[in-house]
Motif scaffolding. Structure first.
Motif, PDB file in Angstrom:
ATOM      1  N   LEU A 110       0.802  -1.218   0.000  1.00  0.00           N
ATOM      2  CA  LEU A 110       0.000   0.000   0.000  1.00  0.00           C
ATOM      3  C   LEU A 110       0.836   1.269   0.000  1.00  0.00           C
ATOM      4  N   VAL A 111       2.073   1.165   0.454  1.00  0.00           N
ATOM      5  CA  VAL A 111       2.888   2.370   0.652  1.00  0.00           C
ATOM      6  C   VAL A 111       2.955   3.246  -0.596  1.00  0.00           C
ATOM      7  N   PRO A 112       3.189   2.687  -1.784  1.00  0.00           N
ATOM      8  CA  PRO A 112       3.240   3.553  -2.973  1.00  0.00           C
ATOM      9  C   PRO A 112       1.918   4.236  -3.301  1.00  0.00           C
ATOM     10  N   LYS A 113       0.796   3.750  -2.739  1.00  0.00           N
ATOM     11  CA  LYS A 113      -0.511   4.333  -3.029  1.00  0.00           C
ATOM     12  C   LYS A 113      -0.859   5.489  -2.099  1.00  0.00           C
ATOM     13  N   LEU A 114      -0.096   5.656  -1.016  1.00  0.00           N
ATOM     14  CA  LEU A 114      -0.482   6.630   0.003  1.00  0.00           C
ATOM     15  C   LEU A 114      -0.485   8.057  -0.531  1.00  0.00           C
ATOM     16  N   SER A 115       0.521   8.426  -1.308  1.00  0.00           N
ATOM     17  CA  SER A 115       0.585   9.797  -1.798  1.00  0.00           C
ATOM     18  C   SER A 115      -0.496  10.083  -2.835  1.00  0.00           C
TER      19      SER A 115
ATOM     20  N   GLY B   4      14.082  -2.846   7.725  1.00  0.00           N
ATOM     21  CA  GLY B   4      14.015  -4.084   6.957  1.00  0.00           C
ATOM     22  C   GLY B   4      13.436  -3.889   5.572  1.00  0.00           C
ATOM     23  N   PRO B   5      12.183  -4.325   5.349  1.00  0.00           N
ATOM     24  CA  PRO B   5      11.631  -4.344   3.984  1.00  0.00           C
ATOM     25  C   PRO B   5      11.452  -2.975   3.336  1.00  0.00           C
ATOM     26  N   LEU B   6      11.384  -1.904   4.132  1.00  0.00           N
ATOM     27  CA  LEU B   6      11.239  -0.563   3.557  1.00  0.00           C
ATOM     28  C   LEU B   6      12.557   0.213   3.527  1.00  0.00           C
ATOM     29  N   ASN B   7      13.641  -0.430   3.859  1.00  0.00           N
ATOM     30  CA  ASN B   7      14.928   0.269   3.925  1.00  0.00           C
ATOM     31  C   ASN B   7      15.339   0.828   2.554  1.00  0.00           C
ATOM     32  N   GLU B   8      15.223   0.005   1.529  1.00  0.00           N
ATOM     33  CA  GLU B   8      15.614   0.465   0.192  1.00  0.00           C
ATOM     34  C   GLU B   8      14.699   1.584  -0.284  1.00  0.00           C
ATOM     35  N   TRP B   9      13.387   1.409  -0.054  1.00  0.00           N
ATOM     36  CA  TRP B   9      12.424   2.450  -0.428  1.00  0.00           C
ATOM     37  C   TRP B   9      12.757   3.766   0.280  1.00  0.00           C
ATOM     38  N   MET B  10      13.046   3.677   1.584  1.00  0.00           N
ATOM     39  CA  MET B  10      13.397   4.879   2.333  1.00  0.00           C
ATOM     40  C   MET B  10      14.668   5.510   1.784  1.00  0.00           C
TER      41      MET B  10
ATOM     42  N   TRP C 277      10.076   8.547   8.363  1.00  0.00           N
ATOM     43  CA  TRP C 277       8.863   8.327   7.570  1.00  0.00           C
ATOM     44  C   TRP C 277       8.293   9.660   7.094  1.00  0.00           C
ATOM     45  N   THR C 278       8.338  10.676   7.958  1.00  0.00           N
ATOM     46  CA  THR C 278       7.841  12.001   7.604  1.00  0.00           C
ATOM     47  C   THR C 278       8.584  12.557   6.389  1.00  0.00           C
ATOM     48  N   ILE C 279       9.906  12.417   6.387  1.00  0.00           N
ATOM     49  CA  ILE C 279      10.704  12.920   5.257  1.00  0.00           C
ATOM     50  C   ILE C 279      10.465  12.071   4.015  1.00  0.00           C
ATOM     51  N   ALA C 280      10.399  10.754   4.178  1.00  0.00           N
ATOM     52  CA  ALA C 280      10.186   9.872   3.028  1.00  0.00           C
ATOM     53  C   ALA C 280       8.829  10.130   2.381  1.00  0.00           C
ATOM     54  N   MET C 281       7.795  10.381   3.207  1.00  0.00           N
ATOM     55  CA  MET C 281       6.472  10.658   2.647  1.00  0.00           C
ATOM     56  C   MET C 281       6.432  12.019   1.960  1.00  0.00           C
ATOM     57  N   LEU C 282       7.208  12.975   2.456  1.00  0.00           N
ATOM     58  CA  LEU C 282       7.326  14.262   1.759  1.00  0.00           C
ATOM     59  C   LEU C 282       7.939  14.056   0.380  1.00  0.00           C
TER      60      LEU C 282
END
Length: 644
Positions: A337-342, A585-591, A630-635
């Protein structure tokens, strides 16, 4: 429930294609109303109104919008539900109105035609965002409900006035540019969301809760309030409950039952979210008490036991004999779901509980179209853990005779790792997980002497001045209600409750629920945020909210009538995800990819070294900076989706 949008062009503008522009705005809001949509154009006035419909009450064409009043003066689009529409309709019996259907939209319109806009709004019980065009006076009115349950953005750009339920509607109609509002960006970095009265875009604003915007021309717009939390607090103090505690609890139960029962009226299937916590369990218990059939309830569970409330929800559901559905999701389900949040939250939004909120909304929509939720109970009845923590920190700071600042600095002289080792040597300590990190986060709060300033620090993620330096806005945003709380000398917990109701509940909790549910075309109703419940809550003595270290005392006493105490009395966990672990872990690369986004540093002016330091400390396990990262990554994710 639906999505609304509209444009009012300047007098010099060419109205050719106006209807098409608003149709594009409508299309961007399709998820809010998949059951139909229409646009009405006033060619003479250079205005167009659009609406996407999620049919809930009166499924016939008689409930379609945009809707005209019987006298032809008013045209309206509206998003929400009015729960006292039948009573209001009865009060208009003497007006001899020929009703076309039984929708609440028609009731609102005819009430306005009969009593006027402001008098009508004050009579409404419900959630609403309204756009009303007065064809006679050539005025546009925008109205948002008292507590901000329903969103409504408006814009003034290139000589035109625009409005929409979500920013993506304004963007689709070219009603705003993509220029960033620096004050809104600073507010996001501090709080993790953009507060009402602002937006992340320079030419748009979210209309404040409890306000009416009267636009009489393209350069004349007046925003006035018709209800406020401050007035609710003052009225509560003036008319404080004078009876005994049990009579107050009984009166609260009666009021909550009425609020719940009103929200159970629908021409489509209806259910409820159930986490097994006090708020949702109380809502479901009261629903079941007035229902002649099992209430449909829904919960989402996680494999990580620290974040899994599904087992508790299942126990409550079995005891209340609801028709319960639960879904256990894997980390992959959530991470997908993470890519759909924005896309869903078209302004940057940090609250990671948006993930389970989206998941439970998707699950629920497979079975019903309307769901009741327990949101809002914490703010009114003193349920947040931070109320107790802040109260304890305040007492600790005031009890240190030789200076809390010295103690604060002393606590941080030892590294977080050393604190972990030191506490681990103490007898009887089985778990010392991140105790050093918690001490380092609490220590600066101890040094703050002013309680309201400590509250600001407690809810802040970053100091924008330090993170952005000279790029930070010179116009500072302060939490609504701060001046009021100081002037009225409210006790510390009451001050935090008031300020949370004015901002955090509106711009985090309700934003999260609205976007996640409407992305799935699900209407969510919130009985605890009935304005009558809020007003009554401020009449109650503080001991019926936070009693010693026990929050939501009055609600607990009500719930104990329906659910055994042992099912309820457990530590509050909240509706979250294992964010810190995912980022390691699983979101490290995405972050990592998002923190490498050059726009963060070149366009927004963020301090790269500070962010890299946070990530290094987080990845080592020395500190938990999950929320900040997470705040910076979502920005970054928002910037890549909406600004490029």
């Amino acid at each position: 429930m639906c999505g609304i949008a509209g444009l009012w062009l300047s007098e010099q503008a060419d109205a050719t294609g106006l209807g098409d522009r608003v149709s594009r705005m409508n299309d961007a809001l399709y998820h809010r109303g998949p059951d139909g949509g229409d646009v009405w154009v006033d060619d003479e006035g250079g205005l167009a109104l659009g609406q996407r419909r999620l049919a809930i009450i009166d499924l016939s064409d008689a409930g379609k919008q945009p809707m005209h009043s019987a006298n032809g003066r008013y045209v309206m689009v509206y998003n929400g539900e009015i729960y006292n529409a039948p009573e209001l309709r009865e009060k208009l019996a003497s007006a001899n109105i020929t009703w076309r259907g039984h929708s609440d939209t028609e009731v609102i319109l005819e009430c306005i035609a009969h009593w006027g806009l402001r008098d009508t709004i004050k009579r409404l019980i419900g959630m609403f965002a309204i756009a009303l065009w007065d064809r006679q006076k050539k005025k546009l009115f925008l109205v948002r409900d008292r507590l901000g349950i329903k969103p409504l953005y408006w814009s003034r750009y290139d000589g035109h006035i625009g409005f929409a339920s979500e920013v993506k509607g304004l963007l689709a109609g070219d009603a705003i540019s993509r220029e960033v509002n620096q004050t809104g960006l600073d507010a996001y970095l501090r709080f993790g969301y953009v507060p009402s009265g602002l937006s992340i875009y320079a030419h748009a604003k979210m209309l404040k809760p409890g306000h009416i915007l009267e636009i009489s021309s393209h350069d004349q717009a007046t925003e006035t309030g018709y209800w406020s939390v401050e007035d609710a607090v003052l009225n509560g103090q003036t008319h404080a409950w004078s009876g005994d505690d049990q009579s107050a609890i009984d009166a609260l139960e009666d009021l909550l039952r009425d609020a719940v029962q009103r929200r159970m009226v629908a021409d489509v299937p209806l259910g409820a979210f159930l986490s097994g916590g006090i708020d949702s369990s109380t809502v479901v218990a009261l629903m079941q008490s007035v229902s002649d059939r099992p209430v449909k309830t829904f919960s989402v569970g996680f494999e990580d036991e620290a974040f899994n409330e599904a087992a508790f929800a299942g126990e409550v559901a079995r005891h209340l004999k609801t028709d319960h559905t639960e879904l256990y999701v894997t980390p992959k389900d959530a991470l997908d779901l993470v890519p759909k949040l924005s896309e869903t939250y078209d302004e940057p939004f940090f609250d990671s509980s948006a993930i389970p909120t989206y998941l439970i909304s998707a699950l629920t929509r497979k079975h019903v179209t309307v769901a009741l939720s327990g949101d809002g109970g914490d703010e009114t009845f003193g349920g947040y853990n931070r109320y107790l923590w802040a109260k304890q920190l305040s007492a600790a700071a005031g009890s240190i005779p030789f200076g809390s600042g010295l103690v604060s600095r002393g606590l941080t002289m030892l590294s977080p790792e050393y604190w972990d080792k030191l506490v681990g040597l103490m007898p009887g300590k089985k778990s010392t997980s991140a105790i050093g990190d918690k001490i380092h986060k609490a220590a600066p709060l101890l040094a703050i002497r002013d309680d309201i300033d400590r509250y600001h620090a407690l809810i802040s993620l970053f100091d924008p001045d330090k993170l952005r330096g000279k790029h930070a806005s010179t116009k500072k945003f302060r939490v609504p209600g701060e001046k009021f709380c100081r002037n009225r000398h409210l006790d510390y917990v009451s001050s935090m409750q008031a300020m949370d109701t004015m901002m955090y509940m509106v711009d985090d909790v309700l934003t999260k629920v609205d976007r996640a549910s409407m992305a799935n075309s699900l209407e969510v109703r919130v009985p605890f945020i009935d304005h009558r419940v809020i007003e009554f809550g401020w009449r109650l003595p503080a001991r019926l909210k936070m009693n010693g270290s026990v929050g939501k005392y009055a609600l607990r006493q009500i719930l104990y009538k329906y659910v055994p105490r042992e099912m309820i009395d457990r530590p509050k966990t909240g509706f979250g995800v294992p964010l810190a672990q995912w980022l390691r872990g699983p979101l490290n690369e995405w972050m990592g990819d998002h923190l490498a986004n050059e726009a963060l540093y070149a366009d927004f002016g963020l301090d790269r070294r500070q962010i890299e330091k946070l990530r290094k400390e987080h990845m080592s396990g020395k500190r938990n900076w999950g929320h900040q990262l997470w705040t910076i990554a979502m920005l970054s994710d928002w910037q890549q989706r909406w600004l490029t």
